[in-house]
Design a protein around this motif. Structure first.
Motif, mmCIF file in Angstrom:
data_model
loop_
_atom_site.group_PDB
_atom_site.id
_atom_site.type_symbol
_atom_site.label_atom_id
_atom_site.label_comp_id
_atom_site.label_asym_id
_atom_site.label_seq_id
_atom_site.Cartn_x
_atom_site.Cartn_y
_atom_site.Cartn_z
ATOM 1 N N LYS A 115 0.842 -1.192 0.000
ATOM 2 C CA LYS A 115 0.000 0.000 0.000
ATOM 3 C C LYS A 115 0.877 1.242 0.000
ATOM 4 O O LYS A 115 1.865 1.322 0.744
ATOM 5 N N TYR A 117 0.276 -6.258 2.065
ATOM 6 C CA TYR A 117 -0.992 -6.973 2.219
ATOM 7 C C TYR A 117 -0.670 -8.408 2.650
ATOM 8 O O TYR A 117 -0.738 -9.347 1.875
ATOM 9 N N HIS A 151 -3.430 -5.566 6.658
ATOM 10 C CA HIS A 151 -4.076 -5.297 5.373
ATOM 11 C C HIS A 151 -4.288 -6.626 4.653
ATOM 12 O O HIS A 151 -3.380 -7.451 4.548
ATOM 13 N N ALA A 175 -6.009 -8.508 1.117
ATOM 14 C CA ALA A 175 -6.512 -8.307 -0.246
ATOM 15 C C ALA A 175 -6.517 -9.648 -0.970
ATOM 16 O O ALA A 175 -5.488 -10.335 -1.055
ATOM 17 N N LYS A 223 -15.582 -5.378 -3.391
ATOM 18 C CA LYS A 223 -15.366 -4.476 -4.523
ATOM 19 C C LYS A 223 -15.517 -5.250 -5.826
ATOM 20 O O LYS A 223 -14.991 -6.364 -5.954
ATOM 21 N N VAL A 261 -4.743 -3.424 -4.885
ATOM 22 C CA VAL A 261 -4.546 -2.535 -3.734
ATOM 23 C C VAL A 261 -5.778 -1.646 -3.591
ATOM 24 O O VAL A 261 -6.759 -1.783 -4.332
ATOM 25 N N ASP A 262 -5.709 -0.727 -2.624
ATOM 26 C CA ASP A 262 -6.842 0.151 -2.379
ATOM 27 C C ASP A 262 -7.129 1.084 -3.547
ATOM 28 O O ASP A 262 -8.271 1.539 -3.723
ATOM 29 N N LYS A 263 -6.118 1.389 -4.367
ATOM 30 C CA LYS A 263 -6.305 2.311 -5.479
ATOM 31 C C LYS A 263 -6.657 1.609 -6.791
ATOM 32 O O LYS A 263 -6.802 2.272 -7.827
ATOM 33 N N GLU A 276 -10.724 -6.054 -0.227
ATOM 34 C CA GLU A 276 -9.535 -5.285 0.159
ATOM 35 C C GLU A 276 -9.888 -4.604 1.473
ATOM 36 O O GLU A 276 -10.619 -3.618 1.515
ATOM 37 N N TRP A 293 -9.069 -3.804 5.904
ATOM 38 C CA TRP A 293 -8.231 -3.647 7.101
ATOM 39 C C TRP A 293 -9.162 -3.726 8.285
ATOM 40 O O TRP A 293 -10.209 -3.061 8.314
#
Length: 596
Positions: free
Chosen positions: A97, A107, A135, A137, A173, A187-189, A432, A434
Motif C-alpha cells: 500500500k 498486504y 491489510h 486483499a 469491490k 490494492v486500495d487504489k 480489500e 483492514w
C-alpha cells in the motif's frame, strides 16, 4: 363478577405482552423454522439414513439440518461457496500500500477456508479473515465480465462477525474491467465499479453502496455514495449470526439494498446519491463581487434618538441591602478558615527551596454552630435605579437591499446523464480490507442478472444456515435469562411483568365487597327481619324444596311422628318454634323469620 373476569383476562393479556416486549432476543416463529427446514430438505439429494442404536430415555434430540453445497441454477457471472476447502481460483495480493510505513504497507493478512467456530451446519465452509490489524486483499475473476445494458445486476454474499467487530469493514469491490488489471497487484487504489457491504468503526454502523461515475465531459471518475439507511443496523454487527447482504441495481436506475432478504435502503441513482450524478445547470459567477455600497442590514440604530437626561450609565448593577441586619451570634473575631492543627510539616520540607511551611486551611469548627464568622457585610441586591449602557433603539433600515448573492451563469461543466446505471463493466470480485477484528466469515458470493436465480442460491446457502441456527436456538425462557445476564436491568422488568399483574389479579378477583345476596342473608340472621324475595327463580326453587320437605315428613314412621307429637306437647308453647326449626333445617333456602 363478569366485570372482574374481564379485568382478570385483560391483566393476564397485559402480562403476556409485557413479557414478550421485555425480552430482547425474540424467538423466531416455529412455523418459519420448520418451513425452512422442510424446504431445505426438499432441495437436498436423497441420502442414506442410518438407524441409531437404542438409547436410554432422555430429552428429545435437537433438530438438525444436513448441509449440502449450493449449486447455481441459471445464468450467473460468479458463484463461490468455498466448499471445496481451498482457495482455488482466488488470488492473494502481493502488492504494498502506498503512502504508509513499510512495516504495515504489505498486504500480508491471512486468509483461510474453514468452518465457522460455532457452526450449526457441519460441512459448510467459508472464507475467513484471520489476522488483526493487517491489510488483506484477495480477488477472483468472474466467469465473464458483467456489462450494464438492459439487465439488472444482483450481487449478494454472506458475512458473520464471529467475534464481533470493533473497527473494520466486510465490503466487496467489483473491480473494473481494464487492460492493466492484475489481481496480484490488487490494492486500495485499484479501479473498481461498485463497492458494497458492511463497515463499522466505533458506534458508526455503515452499509456502503458506492459506485464510480464517469464524467462524460472530462472522462474523470467520481465516487457517488448512497444515502444512509433509515434502519438500525446495530444488531447485524453484534448478534454473531450469518447475514445475507444483497444489492439490486435495475436498468431504470432504481436500487435496493437488502439484509436477510429484507429491504433496508432503496432509491434512485439520479436522486439519492451524494454528490448528485448531474451537476447544476447554473452556478454562481466566481467573478461577481458585492458592491461596496451594498447595504444588507435589515435593522439600524435610530439616528434621531437621544439619551434621556436622567439616564445614569454609571449606576452599579448591585448595591448593599440597607435593610439587612447582622444576625445574632455572628462571630466577627473568628476567621472562617483556620490552619489544620493536626497537620505536620513533611520531613523532607526544605524552607530554603519550598518556603515557609503553613498548615493547610480547614473550615473553622467554631463557625459550624454560629450564623457566620469574620467581618459581617451587608448582602448585595439588585439596584432598582440601574439602567446600564444606553443604546438607541433599532428601526427598519430604509436603505436595506437584502442579502447579496453573486449572479448565476451557465455551468461550463454541466452535463446530463440520464442513465447512470450504465456503469463501467467489471470483471473481478475482490476483498480489500483492514480490520481490528479477526475471524470474519465470508461465504456464498454470487453475481447474476436474474433475481430468481439469486433467490434460489440464497435459499440453498443462507437459507440452510438460517434453518440450522433456528433449530439450535434456545427456548424463550433461556433467551430471556441470557438477555438478563447481559443486561441485568431486565430482571426488574421481568419481576414487574410477573409480580404486578399477579397482585392486581388477587386484588380484583379475590377481594372486594360481598355480594348483595350474602350481605342480605347476614343481616337477616342478625336482625330476624323479613327478607324480601329477589328473583322469581328463587321463589320457584323454594316452592320445590317445600314440596320435597313435606314428602319427607309424610314418609316418616308413625312412631317418629308420635314421638315428635309428644315432644311438642311437653314443650308447650315452644312446639311451633321447633316445628319451624325442623322445616328450616330441611329447607335452608326457605327460612322465614322467627318471632321472639
Amino acid at each position: 363478577m363478569e366485570l372482574k373476569m374481564r379485568l382478570c383476562v385483560a391483566l393476564l393479556s397485559l402480562s403476556l405482552c409485557l413479557g414478550l416486549m421485555g425480552h430482547v432476543r425474540a424467538q423466531e416463529e416455529a412455523d418459519d423454522v420448520e418451513m425452512d427446514v422442510e424446504d431445505a430438505i426438499d432441495d437436498m439429494r436423497e441420502e442414506d439414513v442410518e438407524e441409531e442404536e437404542e438409547k436410554a430415555p432422555g430429552p428429545p434430540p435437537v433438530a438438525t439440518v444436513t448441509y449440502r453445497a449450493p449449486e447455481p441454477m441459471g445464468e450467473h457471472y460468479f458463484a463461490e461457496s468455498f466448499d471445496k476447502g481451498t482457495l482455488q481460483g482466488w488470488v492473494l495480493s502481493q502488492a504494498k500500500k502506498d503512502g504508509i510505513d513499510e512495516e504495515i504497507a504489505k498486504y500480508d493478512g491471512k486468509w483461510e477456508v474453514e468452518e465457522m467456530k460455532d457452526t450449526k451446519l457441519p460441512g459448510d465452509k467459508g472464507l475467513v479473515l484471520k489476522s488483526k490489524a493487517k491489510h488483506h486483499a484477495i480477488s477472483a475473476l468472474l466467469l465473464r465480465p458483467f456489462t450494464f445494458d438492459t439487465k439488472p445486476l444482483i450481487v449478494q454474499y454472506e458475512v458473520n462477525f464471529q467475534t464481533g467487530i470493533d473497527c473494520g469493514g466486510a465490503y466487496v469491490k467489483l473491480l473494473a474491467q481494464t487492460p492493466d488489471l492484475d489481481l496480484e497487484e490488487f490494492v486500495d487504489k485499484t479501479p473498481y465499479t461498485i463497492m458494497f457491504g458492511p463497515d463499522k468503526c466505533g458506534e458508526d454502523y455503515k452499509l456502503h453502496f458506492i459506485f464510480r461515475h464517469k464524467n462524460p465531459k472530462t472522462g474523470e471518475f467520481e465516487e457517488k455514495h448512497a444515502k444512509k439507511p433509515d434502519a438500525d443496523l446495530r444488531t447485524y454487527y453484534t448478534d454473531k449470526k450469518t447475514h445475507l447482504y444483497t444489492l439490486v441495481l435495475n436498468p431504470d436506475n432504481s436500487f435496493e439494498i437488502l439484509i436477510d432478504q429484507t429491504v433496508v435502503n432503496s432509491g434512485n441513482l439520479l436522486n439519492d446519491m451524494t454528490p448528485p450524478i448531474n451537476p447544476p445547470a447554473e452556478i454562481e459567477d466566481p467573478d461577481d463581487h458585492k458592491p461596496e455600497d451594498w447595504d444588507e442590514r435589515p435593522k439600524i440604530q435610530d439616528p434621531d434618538s437621544v439619551k434621556p437626561e436622567d439616564w445614569d450609565e454609571d449606576a452599579p448593577a448591585k448595591i448593599p441591602d440597607e435593610d439587612a441586619v447582622k444576625p445574632d451570634g455572628w462571630l466577627d473575631e473568628e476567621p472562617e478558615y483556620i490552619g489544620d492543627p493536626d497537620a505536620l510539616k513533611p520531613e523532607d520540607w526544605d524552607e530554603d527551596m519550598d518556603g515557609e511551611w503553613e498548615a493547610p486551611q480547614i473550615p473553622n469548627p467554631i463557625c459550624e454552630t454560629a450564623p457566620g464568622c469574620g467581618p459581617w457585610e451587608r448582602p448585595m441586591i439588585d439596584n432598582p435605579n440601574y439602567k446600564g449602557k444606553w443604546k438607541p433603539p433599532m428601526i427598519d433600515n430604509p436603505n436595506y437591499q437584502g442579502v447579496w448573492k453573486p449572479r448565476k451563469i451557465p455551468n461550463p461543466d454541466f452535463f446530463e446523464d440520464l442513465h447512470p446505471f450504465r456503469m463501467t463493466p467489471f470483471s473481478a470480485v475482490g476483498l480489500e480490507l483492514w480490520s481490528m477484528s479477526s475471524d470474519i466469515f465470508f461465504d456464498n458470493f454470487f453475481v447474476t442478472s436474474d433475481r430468481t436465480v439469486a433467490e434460489r442460491w440464497a435459499a440453498d446457502g443462507w437459507g440452510l444456515k438460517k434453518a440450522a441456527e433456528g433449530a439450535a436456538e434456545p427456548g424463550l425462557v433461556n433467551q430471556m435469562i441470557t438477555a438478563a445476564e447481559e443486561r441485568p436491568w431486565l430482571w426488574i422488568v421481568y419481576v414487574l411483568t410477573v409480580a404486578l399483574p399477579l397482585v392486581l389479579i388477587i386484588v380484583f378477583c379475590c377481594t372486594g365487597k360481598k355480594s348483595p345476596a350474602s350481605t342480605s342473608a347476614a343481616e337477616y340472621k342478625k336482625t330476624d327481619a323479613p327478607q324480601p324475595d329477589v328473583k322469581e327463580e328463587a321463589e320457584d326453587e323454594e316452592a320445590k324444596e317445600e314440596e320435597s320437605a313435606k314428602k319427607s315428613e309424610e314418609e316418616d314412621s308413625p312412631g317418629e311422628a308420635e314421638d315428635a307429637a309428644g315432644s311438642d306437647n311437653k314443650d308447650g308453647d315452644t312446639s311451633n318454634e321447633k316445628s319451624e326449626d325442623d322445616i328450616l333445617r330441611r329447607s335452608p333456602r326457605n327460612r322465614k323469620p322467627r318471632k321472639d
